[in-house]
Design a protein around this motif. Structure first.
Motif, PDB file in Angstrom:
ATOM      1  N   LEU A 297       0.631  -1.370  -0.149  1.00  0.00           N
ATOM      2  CA  LEU A 297       0.044   0.225   0.098  1.00  0.00           C
ATOM      3  C   LEU A 297       1.174   1.405  -0.235  1.00  0.00           C
ATOM      4  N   GLN A 298       1.592   0.778   0.234  1.00  0.00           N
ATOM      5  CA  GLN A 298       2.887   2.324   0.397  1.00  0.00           C
ATOM      6  C   GLN A 298       3.504   2.503  -0.603  1.00  0.00           C
ATOM      7  N   VAL A 299       3.533   1.976  -1.985  1.00  0.00           N
ATOM      8  CA  VAL A 299       4.363   2.168  -3.067  1.00  0.00           C
ATOM      9  C   VAL A 299       3.179   1.815  -4.118  1.00  0.00           C
ATOM     10  N   THR A 300       1.749   2.169  -3.093  1.00  0.00           N
ATOM     11  CA  THR A 300       0.766   3.116  -4.408  1.00  0.00           C
ATOM     12  C   THR A 300      -0.136   4.278  -3.640  1.00  0.00           C
ATOM     13  N   HIS A 301       0.526   4.531  -2.463  1.00  0.00           N
ATOM     14  CA  HIS A 301      -0.158   5.122  -2.039  1.00  0.00           C
ATOM     15  C   HIS A 301       0.966   6.541  -1.951  1.00  0.00           C
ATOM     16  N   LYS A 302       1.902   6.729  -2.368  1.00  0.00           N
ATOM     17  CA  LYS A 302       3.173   7.336  -2.148  1.00  0.00           C
ATOM     18  C   LYS A 302       2.993   8.434  -0.999  1.00  0.00           C
ATOM     19  N   ASP A 303       1.674   9.454  -1.338  1.00  0.00           N
ATOM     20  CA  ASP A 303       1.335  10.783  -0.562  1.00  0.00           C
ATOM     21  C   ASP A 303       1.213   9.966   0.992  1.00  0.00           C
ATOM     22  N   ILE A 304       0.225   9.139   1.126  1.00  0.00           N
ATOM     23  CA  ILE A 304      -0.117   8.907   2.627  1.00  0.00           C
ATOM     24  C   ILE A 304       0.403   7.498   3.302  1.00  0.00           C
ATOM     25  N   LYS A 305       0.790   8.169   4.422  1.00  0.00           N
ATOM     26  CA  LYS A 305       1.526   7.133   5.398  1.00  0.00           C
ATOM     27  C   LYS A 305       0.790   6.097   5.644  1.00  0.00           C
ATOM     28  N   ILE A 306       1.213   5.235   5.081  1.00  0.00           N
ATOM     29  CA  ILE A 306       0.692   3.481   6.137  1.00  0.00           C
ATOM     30  C   ILE A 306       1.252   2.818   6.972  1.00  0.00           C
ATOM     31  N   SER A 307       0.614   3.203   8.512  1.00  0.00           N
ATOM     32  CA  SER A 307       1.336   2.641   9.652  1.00  0.00           C
ATOM     33  C   SER A 307       1.290   1.630   9.978  1.00  0.00           C
ATOM     34  N   ARG A 308       1.647   0.393  10.932  1.00  0.00           N
ATOM     35  CA  ARG A 308       1.215  -0.966  11.010  1.00  0.00           C
ATOM     36  C   ARG A 308       1.836  -0.940  12.016  1.00  0.00           C
ATOM     37  N   GLY A 309       0.730  -1.682  13.014  1.00  0.00           N
ATOM     38  CA  GLY A 309       0.580  -1.817  14.885  1.00  0.00           C
ATOM     39  C   GLY A 309      -0.439  -3.536  15.366  1.00  0.00           C
ATOM     40  N   ASP A 310       0.223  -3.720  15.536  1.00  0.00           N
ATOM     41  CA  ASP A 310      -0.257  -5.165  17.061  1.00  0.00           C
ATOM     42  C   ASP A 310      -1.731  -5.043  17.243  1.00  0.00           C
ATOM     43  N   ALA A 311      -2.728  -5.860  16.805  1.00  0.00           N
ATOM     44  CA  ALA A 311      -4.101  -5.939  17.725  1.00  0.00           C
ATOM     45  C   ALA A 311      -4.529  -5.978  19.232  1.00  0.00           C
ATOM     46  N   GLY A 312      -3.204  -6.576  20.021  1.00  0.00           N
ATOM     47  CA  GLY A 312      -2.696  -5.825  21.164  1.00  0.00           C
ATOM     48  C   GLY A 312      -2.210  -5.569  22.049  1.00  0.00           C
ATOM     49  N   SER A 313      -1.257  -3.841  20.792  1.00  0.00           N
ATOM     50  CA  SER A 313      -1.203  -3.552  21.547  1.00  0.00           C
ATOM     51  C   SER A 313      -1.340  -1.782  21.574  1.00  0.00           C
ATOM     52  N   PRO A 314      -1.871  -1.391  21.911  1.00  0.00           N
ATOM     53  CA  PRO A 314      -2.380   0.574  21.868  1.00  0.00           C
ATOM     54  C   PRO A 314      -1.855   1.295  20.131  1.00  0.00           C
ATOM     55  N   LEU A 315      -2.695   0.946  19.875  1.00  0.00           N
ATOM     56  CA  LEU A 315      -2.974   2.270  18.325  1.00  0.00           C
ATOM     57  C   LEU A 315      -3.149   4.056  17.946  1.00  0.00           C
ATOM     58  N   PRO A 316      -2.569   5.083  17.438  1.00  0.00           N
ATOM     59  CA  PRO A 316      -2.904   6.005  17.670  1.00  0.00           C
ATOM     60  C   PRO A 316      -3.720   5.944  17.518  1.00  0.00           C
ATOM     61  N   ALA A 317      -4.275   7.653  18.522  1.00  0.00           N
ATOM     62  CA  ALA A 317      -5.078   7.691  18.095  1.00  0.00           C
ATOM     63  C   ALA A 317      -5.834   8.569  16.427  1.00  0.00           C
ATOM     64  N   GLU A 318      -4.887   8.734  15.567  1.00  0.00           N
ATOM     65  CA  GLU A 318      -5.159   9.199  14.180  1.00  0.00           C
ATOM     66  C   GLU A 318      -3.624   9.135  13.532  1.00  0.00           C
ATOM     67  N   PHE A 319      -4.705   8.387  12.379  1.00  0.00           N
ATOM     68  CA  PHE A 319      -3.480   7.613  10.929  1.00  0.00           C
ATOM     69  C   PHE A 319      -4.304   8.242   9.899  1.00  0.00           C
ATOM     70  N   ARG A 320      -3.956   7.769   8.908  1.00  0.00           N
ATOM     71  CA  ARG A 320      -4.738   7.623   7.860  1.00  0.00           C
ATOM     72  C   ARG A 320      -4.999   6.262   7.209  1.00  0.00           C
ATOM     73  N   CYS A 321      -4.006   5.017   7.411  1.00  0.00           N
ATOM     74  CA  CYS A 321      -4.639   3.405   6.947  1.00  0.00           C
ATOM     75  C   CYS A 321      -3.499   3.320   8.465  1.00  0.00           C
ATOM     76  N   LEU A 322      -4.202   2.218   8.882  1.00  0.00           N
ATOM     77  CA  LEU A 322      -3.512   0.850   9.346  1.00  0.00           C
ATOM     78  C   LEU A 322      -3.868  -0.212   9.715  1.00  0.00           C
ATOM     79  N   VAL A 323      -2.438  -0.799   8.895  1.00  0.00           N
ATOM     80  CA  VAL A 323      -2.540  -2.364   9.036  1.00  0.00           C
ATOM     81  C   VAL A 323      -2.417  -3.257  10.597  1.00  0.00           C
ATOM     82  N   ILE A 324      -3.162  -4.054  10.826  1.00  0.00           N
ATOM     83  CA  ILE A 324      -3.258  -4.319  12.219  1.00  0.00           C
ATOM     84  C   ILE A 324      -3.633  -6.078  11.621  1.00  0.00           C
ATOM     85  N   SER A 325      -2.481  -6.427  13.255  1.00  0.00           N
ATOM     86  CA  SER A 325      -2.437  -8.209  12.680  1.00  0.00           C
ATOM     87  C   SER A 325      -2.844  -8.935  13.894  1.00  0.00           C
ATOM     88  N   PRO A 326      -3.177 -10.153  15.161  1.00  0.00           N
ATOM     89  CA  PRO A 326      -2.401 -10.791  15.860  1.00  0.00           C
ATOM     90  C   PRO A 326      -0.459 -10.335  15.945  1.00  0.00           C
TER      91      PRO A 326
END
Length: 382
Positions: free
Chosen positions: A63-92
Protein backbone atom coordinates in the motif's frame (compact mmCIF):
# COMPACT_ATOMS: atom_id res chain seq x y z
CA UNK A 1 -26.27 20.33 13.62
CA UNK A 2 -26.46 16.57 13.17
CA UNK A 3 -26.78 14.56 16.37
CA UNK A 4 -23.38 12.96 15.90
CA UNK A 5 -23.45 11.61 19.44
CA UNK A 6 -26.32 9.35 18.43
CA UNK A 7 -25.68 5.97 16.89
CA UNK A 8 -26.80 5.78 13.26
CA UNK A 9 -26.10 3.85 10.07
CA UNK A 10 -25.72 7.10 8.11
CA UNK A 11 -25.35 10.12 10.39
CA UNK A 12 -22.05 11.81 11.23
CA UNK A 13 -18.68 11.88 9.47
CA UNK A 14 -17.02 8.50 9.16
CA UNK A 15 -13.98 8.85 11.40
CA UNK A 16 -12.68 5.27 11.42
CA UNK A 17 -13.52 2.61 8.83
CA UNK A 18 -12.64 -1.08 9.03
CA UNK A 19 -11.73 -3.48 6.22
CA UNK A 20 -9.90 -6.81 6.13
CA UNK A 21 -7.32 -8.51 3.91
CA UNK A 22 -7.47 -12.15 5.00
CA UNK A 23 -5.56 -13.51 1.99
CA UNK A 24 -2.89 -11.51 0.17
CA UNK A 25 -3.42 -13.80 -2.81
CA UNK A 26 -6.83 -12.18 -3.24
CA UNK A 27 -5.68 -9.28 -5.40
CA UNK A 28 -9.24 -8.09 -5.93
CA UNK A 29 -9.73 -7.49 -2.20
CA UNK A 30 -6.40 -5.66 -2.02
CA UNK A 31 -7.61 -3.56 -4.95
CA UNK A 32 -10.87 -2.79 -3.16
CA UNK A 33 -8.99 -1.68 -0.03
CA UNK A 34 -6.72 0.54 -2.12
CA UNK A 35 -9.71 2.03 -3.97
CA UNK A 36 -11.53 2.83 -0.71
CA UNK A 37 -8.38 4.50 0.63
CA UNK A 38 -8.35 6.75 -2.44
CA UNK A 39 -11.86 8.11 -1.90
CA UNK A 40 -12.49 8.28 1.85
CA UNK A 41 -12.02 11.78 3.30
CA UNK A 42 -8.53 12.83 4.30
CA UNK A 43 -9.60 13.20 7.94
CA UNK A 44 -10.86 9.59 8.11
CA UNK A 45 -8.73 6.63 9.14
CA UNK A 46 -8.84 3.24 7.41
CA UNK A 47 -8.06 0.32 9.74
CA UNK A 48 -7.15 -2.84 7.82
CA UNK A 49 -7.09 -6.26 9.48
CA UNK A 50 -4.68 -9.02 8.39
CA UNK A 51 -4.77 -12.54 9.82
CA UNK A 52 -1.00 -12.87 10.18
CA UNK A 53 1.87 -10.50 10.99
CA UNK A 54 3.86 -11.37 7.87
CA UNK A 55 0.83 -10.58 5.70
CA UNK A 56 0.38 -7.30 7.56
CA UNK A 57 3.96 -6.27 6.83
CA UNK A 58 3.67 -7.23 3.16
CA UNK A 59 0.38 -5.36 2.76
CA UNK A 60 1.77 -2.26 4.42
CA UNK A 61 4.70 -2.26 2.01
CA UNK A 62 2.40 -2.78 -0.99
CA UNK A 63 0.00 0.00 0.00
CA UNK A 64 2.88 2.37 0.68
CA UNK A 65 4.16 1.88 -2.87
CA UNK A 66 0.66 2.37 -4.29
CA UNK A 67 -0.17 5.40 -2.12
CA UNK A 68 3.08 7.33 -1.93
CA UNK A 69 1.35 10.44 -0.59
CA UNK A 70 -0.27 8.61 2.36
CA UNK A 71 1.53 7.29 5.43
CA UNK A 72 0.70 3.60 5.81
CA UNK A 73 1.28 2.49 9.40
CA UNK A 74 1.21 -0.94 11.05
CA UNK A 75 0.51 -2.25 14.52
CA UNK A 76 -0.48 -5.21 16.68
CA UNK A 77 -4.10 -5.80 17.58
CA UNK A 78 -3.07 -6.40 21.19
CA UNK A 79 -1.14 -3.14 21.60
CA UNK A 80 -2.34 0.47 21.95
CA UNK A 81 -3.00 2.01 18.54
CA UNK A 82 -2.50 5.68 17.61
CA UNK A 83 -5.44 8.04 17.98
CA UNK A 84 -4.95 9.46 14.48
CA UNK A 85 -3.95 7.60 11.34
CA UNK A 86 -4.74 7.68 7.64
CA UNK A 87 -4.24 3.96 7.08
CA UNK A 88 -3.23 1.49 9.77
CA UNK A 89 -2.69 -2.21 9.03
CA UNK A 90 -2.96 -4.49 12.07
CA UNK A 91 -2.75 -8.21 12.83
CA UNK A 92 -2.62 -10.56 15.80
CA UNK A 93 0.75 -10.20 17.53
CA UNK A 94 1.74 -13.85 17.09
CA UNK A 95 -0.86 -16.41 16.12
CA UNK A 96 -2.48 -16.78 12.72
CA UNK A 97 -6.24 -16.37 12.37
CA UNK A 98 -8.77 -17.33 9.72
CA UNK A 99 -11.22 -14.42 9.65
CA UNK A 100 -12.91 -13.43 6.38
CA UNK A 101 -13.23 -10.10 4.57
CA UNK A 102 -16.91 -9.79 5.61
CA UNK A 103 -16.32 -7.33 8.45
CA UNK A 104 -19.92 -6.04 8.46
CA UNK A 105 -21.65 -9.16 9.73
CA UNK A 106 -19.89 -10.34 12.93
CA UNK A 107 -20.38 -7.24 15.06
CA UNK A 108 -21.89 -3.81 15.45
CA UNK A 109 -19.81 -0.89 16.72
CA UNK A 110 -22.03 1.49 18.75
CA UNK A 111 -20.59 4.93 19.50
CA UNK A 112 -22.30 7.49 21.66
CA UNK A 113 -20.43 9.73 24.09
CA UNK A 114 -17.13 10.00 22.21
CA UNK A 115 -15.16 8.31 24.99
CA UNK A 116 -15.90 4.66 24.29
CA UNK A 117 -17.27 2.32 21.66
CA UNK A 118 -19.62 -0.50 22.53
CA UNK A 119 -19.63 -3.73 20.55
CA UNK A 120 -22.62 -5.99 19.96
CA UNK A 121 -21.66 -9.46 18.79
CA UNK A 122 -23.75 -11.12 16.09
CA UNK A 123 -24.77 -14.74 15.94
CA UNK A 124 -25.64 -14.26 12.28
CA UNK A 125 -22.06 -14.04 10.99
CA UNK A 126 -19.97 -16.78 9.43
CA UNK A 127 -18.87 -19.23 12.11
CA UNK A 128 -15.17 -18.48 11.60
CA UNK A 129 -15.81 -14.77 12.26
CA UNK A 130 -17.81 -15.06 15.46
CA UNK A 131 -14.82 -14.95 17.84
CA UNK A 132 -13.45 -11.78 16.20
CA UNK A 133 -15.28 -9.22 18.41
CA UNK A 134 -14.46 -10.63 21.83
CA UNK A 135 -11.01 -11.98 21.04
CA UNK A 136 -9.67 -8.84 19.37
CA UNK A 137 -11.91 -5.84 18.72
CA UNK A 138 -13.23 -5.77 22.26
CA UNK A 139 -9.66 -5.39 23.50
CA UNK A 140 -8.19 -2.83 21.13
CA UNK A 141 -7.63 0.77 22.15
CA UNK A 142 -7.35 3.58 19.61
CA UNK A 143 -5.78 6.52 21.40
CA UNK A 144 -7.91 7.04 24.52
CA UNK A 145 -10.92 5.38 22.92
CA UNK A 146 -11.77 2.14 24.71
CA UNK A 147 -13.84 -0.69 23.21
CA UNK A 148 -16.23 -2.80 25.30
CA UNK A 149 -18.09 -5.95 24.27
CA UNK A 150 -21.68 -6.27 25.46
CA UNK A 151 -21.66 -9.68 27.14
CA UNK A 152 -25.40 -9.72 27.89
CA UNK A 153 -27.02 -9.17 24.48
CA UNK A 154 -26.31 -10.42 20.98
CA UNK A 155 -27.28 -8.61 17.81
CA UNK A 156 -30.05 -10.98 16.67
CA UNK A 157 -29.17 -10.60 12.99
CA UNK A 158 -26.01 -10.30 10.94
CA UNK A 159 -24.58 -6.77 10.75
CA UNK A 160 -25.66 -6.51 7.11
CA UNK A 161 -29.22 -7.33 8.13
CA UNK A 162 -29.42 -4.25 10.34
CA UNK A 163 -29.87 -0.53 9.61
CA UNK A 164 -30.84 2.30 11.94
CA UNK A 165 -31.42 6.04 12.05
CA UNK A 166 -33.17 8.46 14.39
CA UNK A 167 -35.62 6.38 16.45
CA UNK A 168 -36.00 3.45 14.04
CA UNK A 169 -34.24 0.11 13.65
CA UNK A 170 -34.65 -2.01 10.51
CA UNK A 171 -33.86 -5.74 10.66
CA UNK A 172 -34.36 -8.63 8.28
CA UNK A 173 -37.47 -10.31 9.63
CA UNK A 174 -36.75 -13.96 8.90
CA UNK A 175 -33.29 -14.07 10.45
CA UNK A 176 -34.51 -11.97 13.39
CA UNK A 177 -37.45 -14.31 13.93
CA UNK A 178 -35.18 -17.36 13.91
CA UNK A 179 -32.87 -15.92 16.56
CA UNK A 180 -35.71 -14.52 18.68
CA UNK A 181 -37.79 -17.71 18.54
CA UNK A 182 -36.80 -18.92 22.02
CA UNK A 183 -37.77 -15.71 23.81
CA UNK A 184 -40.43 -14.57 21.35
CA UNK A 185 -40.34 -11.65 18.94
CA UNK A 186 -41.54 -8.96 21.39
CA UNK A 187 -38.88 -9.96 23.92
CA UNK A 188 -36.25 -9.98 21.15
CA UNK A 189 -37.24 -6.47 20.13
CA UNK A 190 -37.04 -5.25 23.72
CA UNK A 191 -33.57 -6.73 24.23
CA UNK A 192 -32.33 -5.17 20.99
CA UNK A 193 -33.71 -1.72 21.83
CA UNK A 194 -32.26 -1.84 25.35
CA UNK A 195 -28.81 -2.68 23.99
CA UNK A 196 -28.91 0.05 21.33
CA UNK A 197 -30.31 2.70 23.64
CA UNK A 198 -27.05 2.93 25.50
CA UNK A 199 -25.99 4.94 22.44
CA UNK A 200 -29.24 6.21 20.95
CA UNK A 201 -32.95 6.74 21.44
CA UNK A 202 -34.66 3.94 19.53
CA UNK A 203 -38.33 3.18 20.01
CA UNK A 204 -39.30 1.32 16.86
CA UNK A 205 -38.23 -1.93 15.19
CA UNK A 206 -39.35 -2.61 11.62
CA UNK A 207 -38.93 -6.21 10.53
CA UNK A 208 -38.36 -5.96 6.78
CA UNK A 209 -40.01 -8.83 4.91
CA UNK A 210 -42.45 -9.61 7.71
CA UNK A 211 -45.42 -9.44 5.37
CA UNK A 212 -44.05 -11.87 2.80
CA UNK A 213 -42.51 -15.34 2.62
CA UNK A 214 -38.82 -16.12 2.71
CA UNK A 215 -36.55 -13.57 1.07
CA UNK A 216 -34.93 -14.56 -2.25
CA UNK A 217 -31.65 -16.46 -1.96
CA UNK A 218 -29.75 -13.58 -3.54
CA UNK A 219 -31.08 -11.11 -0.93
CA UNK A 220 -30.04 -12.65 2.41
CA UNK A 221 -29.54 -9.24 4.07
CA UNK A 222 -31.50 -6.00 3.85
CA UNK A 223 -28.44 -3.87 3.01
CA UNK A 224 -28.48 -5.48 -0.45
CA UNK A 225 -31.77 -3.84 -1.38
CA UNK A 226 -32.58 -1.10 1.18
CA UNK A 227 -30.71 2.14 1.89
CA UNK A 228 -31.53 4.89 4.39
CA UNK A 229 -31.08 8.47 3.20
CA UNK A 230 -31.96 10.69 6.16
CA UNK A 231 -34.03 12.86 3.79
CA UNK A 232 -37.61 13.91 4.47
CA UNK A 233 -39.59 15.62 1.76
CA UNK A 234 -43.08 16.59 0.64
CA UNK A 235 -45.66 18.34 2.73
CA UNK A 236 -45.96 15.25 4.91
CA UNK A 237 -42.17 15.14 5.39
CA UNK A 238 -41.99 11.43 4.67
CA UNK A 239 -38.63 9.76 5.18
CA UNK A 240 -37.13 8.68 1.85
CA UNK A 241 -35.55 5.24 1.55
CA UNK A 242 -34.01 3.73 -1.58
CA UNK A 243 -35.33 0.31 -2.52
CA UNK A 244 -33.88 -1.88 -5.23
CA UNK A 245 -35.83 -2.91 -8.31
CA UNK A 246 -34.35 -5.91 -10.08
CA UNK A 247 -33.59 -5.60 -13.79
CA UNK A 248 -32.33 -8.55 -15.83
CA UNK A 249 -29.31 -7.76 -18.01
CA UNK A 250 -28.66 -10.49 -20.55
CA UNK A 251 -25.21 -11.55 -21.66
CA UNK A 252 -26.21 -11.14 -25.28
CA UNK A 253 -29.32 -9.81 -26.95
CA UNK A 254 -31.18 -13.12 -26.57
CA UNK A 255 -33.45 -13.05 -23.50
CA UNK A 256 -32.81 -15.75 -20.92
CA UNK A 257 -36.16 -16.89 -19.52
CA UNK A 258 -34.58 -18.40 -16.39
CA UNK A 259 -32.86 -15.13 -15.49
CA UNK A 260 -36.06 -13.21 -16.21
CA UNK A 261 -37.92 -15.53 -13.84
CA UNK A 262 -35.34 -14.97 -11.10
CA UNK A 263 -35.66 -11.19 -11.53
CA UNK A 264 -39.45 -11.46 -11.43
CA UNK A 265 -39.30 -13.46 -8.20
CA UNK A 266 -36.96 -10.92 -6.62
CA UNK A 267 -39.31 -8.10 -7.63
CA UNK A 268 -42.34 -9.84 -6.15
CA UNK A 269 -40.52 -9.80 -2.83
CA UNK A 270 -39.31 -6.20 -3.25
CA UNK A 271 -42.79 -5.01 -4.24
CA UNK A 272 -44.11 -6.50 -1.00
CA UNK A 273 -41.36 -4.71 0.93
CA UNK A 274 -42.36 -1.49 -0.83
CA UNK A 275 -45.95 -1.89 0.38
CA UNK A 276 -44.68 -2.58 3.90
CA UNK A 277 -42.52 0.56 3.90
CA UNK A 278 -45.38 2.72 2.61
CA UNK A 279 -47.65 1.32 5.32
CA UNK A 280 -44.98 2.25 7.88
CA UNK A 281 -44.99 5.85 6.62
CA UNK A 282 -41.87 5.88 4.44
CA UNK A 283 -41.42 7.03 0.84
CA UNK A 284 -39.56 4.31 -1.11
CA UNK A 285 -37.73 5.41 -4.25
CA UNK A 286 -36.75 2.57 -6.57
CA UNK A 287 -33.22 2.28 -7.94
CA UNK A 288 -31.83 -0.36 -10.32
CA UNK A 289 -30.71 -3.69 -8.90
CA UNK A 290 -29.15 -5.27 -11.99
CA UNK A 291 -29.02 -9.06 -12.38
CA UNK A 292 -26.43 -10.01 -15.00
CA UNK A 293 -26.98 -13.30 -16.79
CA UNK A 294 -24.02 -15.70 -16.66
CA UNK A 295 -22.98 -18.99 -18.24
CA UNK A 296 -24.51 -20.82 -15.31
CA UNK A 297 -27.75 -19.77 -13.68
CA UNK A 298 -26.29 -20.10 -10.20
CA UNK A 299 -23.61 -17.51 -11.00
CA UNK A 300 -25.97 -14.82 -12.30
CA UNK A 301 -24.58 -11.71 -10.61
CA UNK A 302 -26.69 -9.27 -8.62
CA UNK A 303 -25.08 -5.82 -8.63
CA UNK A 304 -26.37 -3.99 -5.57
CA UNK A 305 -26.06 -0.20 -5.54
CA UNK A 306 -27.91 -0.24 -2.23
CA UNK A 307 -24.83 -1.89 -0.70
CA UNK A 308 -23.04 1.42 -0.18
CA UNK A 309 -21.68 3.78 2.47
CA UNK A 310 -23.74 6.85 3.37
CA UNK A 311 -22.52 9.89 5.30
CA UNK A 312 -24.64 12.81 6.49
CA UNK A 313 -22.67 15.60 8.16
CA UNK A 314 -22.45 19.35 8.62
CA UNK A 315 -19.86 19.48 5.85
CA UNK A 316 -22.24 17.88 3.34
CA UNK A 317 -23.83 14.57 2.42
CA UNK A 318 -21.85 11.92 0.56
CA UNK A 319 -22.55 8.41 -0.69
CA UNK A 320 -19.85 5.98 -1.80
CA UNK A 321 -21.01 3.44 -4.38
CA UNK A 322 -19.34 0.36 -5.90
CA UNK A 323 -18.57 0.95 -9.59
CA UNK A 324 -19.58 -2.27 -11.30
CA UNK A 325 -18.54 -0.90 -14.71
CA UNK A 326 -14.93 -0.44 -13.62
CA UNK A 327 -12.58 -1.97 -16.20
CA UNK A 328 -15.49 -3.80 -17.88
CA UNK A 329 -15.91 -1.91 -21.16
CA UNK A 330 -15.58 -5.05 -23.38
CA UNK A 331 -18.47 -6.85 -21.66
CA UNK A 332 -21.73 -7.03 -23.65
CA UNK A 333 -23.68 -5.89 -20.58
CA UNK A 334 -21.52 -2.78 -20.03
CA UNK A 335 -23.91 -0.24 -21.68
CA UNK A 336 -26.92 -1.40 -19.64
CA UNK A 337 -24.93 -1.35 -16.43
CA UNK A 338 -23.56 2.10 -17.26
CA UNK A 339 -27.13 3.36 -17.69
CA UNK A 340 -28.10 1.86 -14.31
CA UNK A 341 -25.09 3.57 -12.74
CA UNK A 342 -26.17 6.93 -14.15
CA UNK A 343 -29.74 6.44 -12.90
CA UNK A 344 -28.54 5.69 -9.37
CA UNK A 345 -26.24 8.72 -9.45
CA UNK A 346 -29.07 11.06 -10.48
CA UNK A 347 -31.32 9.68 -7.76
CA UNK A 348 -28.76 10.37 -5.03
CA UNK A 349 -27.96 13.80 -6.45
CA UNK A 350 -31.67 14.68 -6.46
CA UNK A 351 -31.60 14.07 -2.70
CA UNK A 352 -28.69 16.49 -2.23
CA UNK A 353 -25.88 13.93 -2.04
CA UNK A 354 -22.43 14.07 -3.55
CA UNK A 355 -21.76 10.72 -5.27
CA UNK A 356 -18.34 9.07 -5.25
CA UNK A 357 -17.55 5.71 -6.80
CA UNK A 358 -15.12 3.11 -5.52
CA UNK A 359 -13.24 1.94 -8.62
CA UNK A 360 -12.37 -1.71 -8.08
CA UNK A 361 -13.48 -5.20 -9.05
CA UNK A 362 -16.59 -6.06 -7.04
CA UNK A 363 -17.75 -8.77 -9.44
CA UNK A 364 -15.50 -11.36 -7.80
CA UNK A 365 -17.53 -11.26 -4.56
CA UNK A 366 -21.01 -11.02 -6.04
CA UNK A 367 -21.48 -14.79 -6.01
CA UNK A 368 -21.20 -14.57 -2.20
CA UNK A 369 -24.01 -11.99 -2.14
CA UNK A 370 -22.04 -8.98 -0.92
CA UNK A 371 -20.45 -5.74 -2.02
CA UNK A 372 -19.04 -2.47 -0.61
CA UNK A 373 -21.19 -2.18 2.52
CA UNK A 374 -20.56 -5.83 3.40
CA UNK A 375 -16.74 -5.53 3.33
CA UNK A 376 -16.58 -2.28 5.30
CA UNK A 377 -17.64 -1.38 8.82
CA UNK A 378 -17.80 2.05 10.46
CA UNK A 379 -15.96 1.78 13.75
CA UNK A 380 -16.84 5.36 14.60
CA UNK A 381 -18.63 8.41 13.28
CA UNK A 382 -18.26 11.92 14.74
Amino acid sequence: MYASNKFSSIEGRIKTLLMAAPDLGDRDQIGRISAVLKVVPADAGLLVWCNFAADRDALQAHLQVTHKDIKISRGDAGSPLPAEFRCLVISPPGEKENYSHWVRDPLLFCWGNGKSVGILRSRGAKLEDQSWPEKYFGKIKIGNLAFTVNKETFLPVAGGNFLCHQNTVFVGHHQFAAFAADAGIPSGEEQLLNALNENGNFTRVIRIGETVGREPTRLPHIDLYLTLTGIRRGWRKKYVVLLGECMAIHKDRTPDADVDNIAAGINRYLDAVKKQLIAEGFEPLRIPLPLIASDTLRNASLCSYNNCLVQRSDSGNTVWLPRYTWNREPEPWYPALKTAEETVTKTWESLGYSVQFVDANFHSILDEYGSLHCITQEIRRV
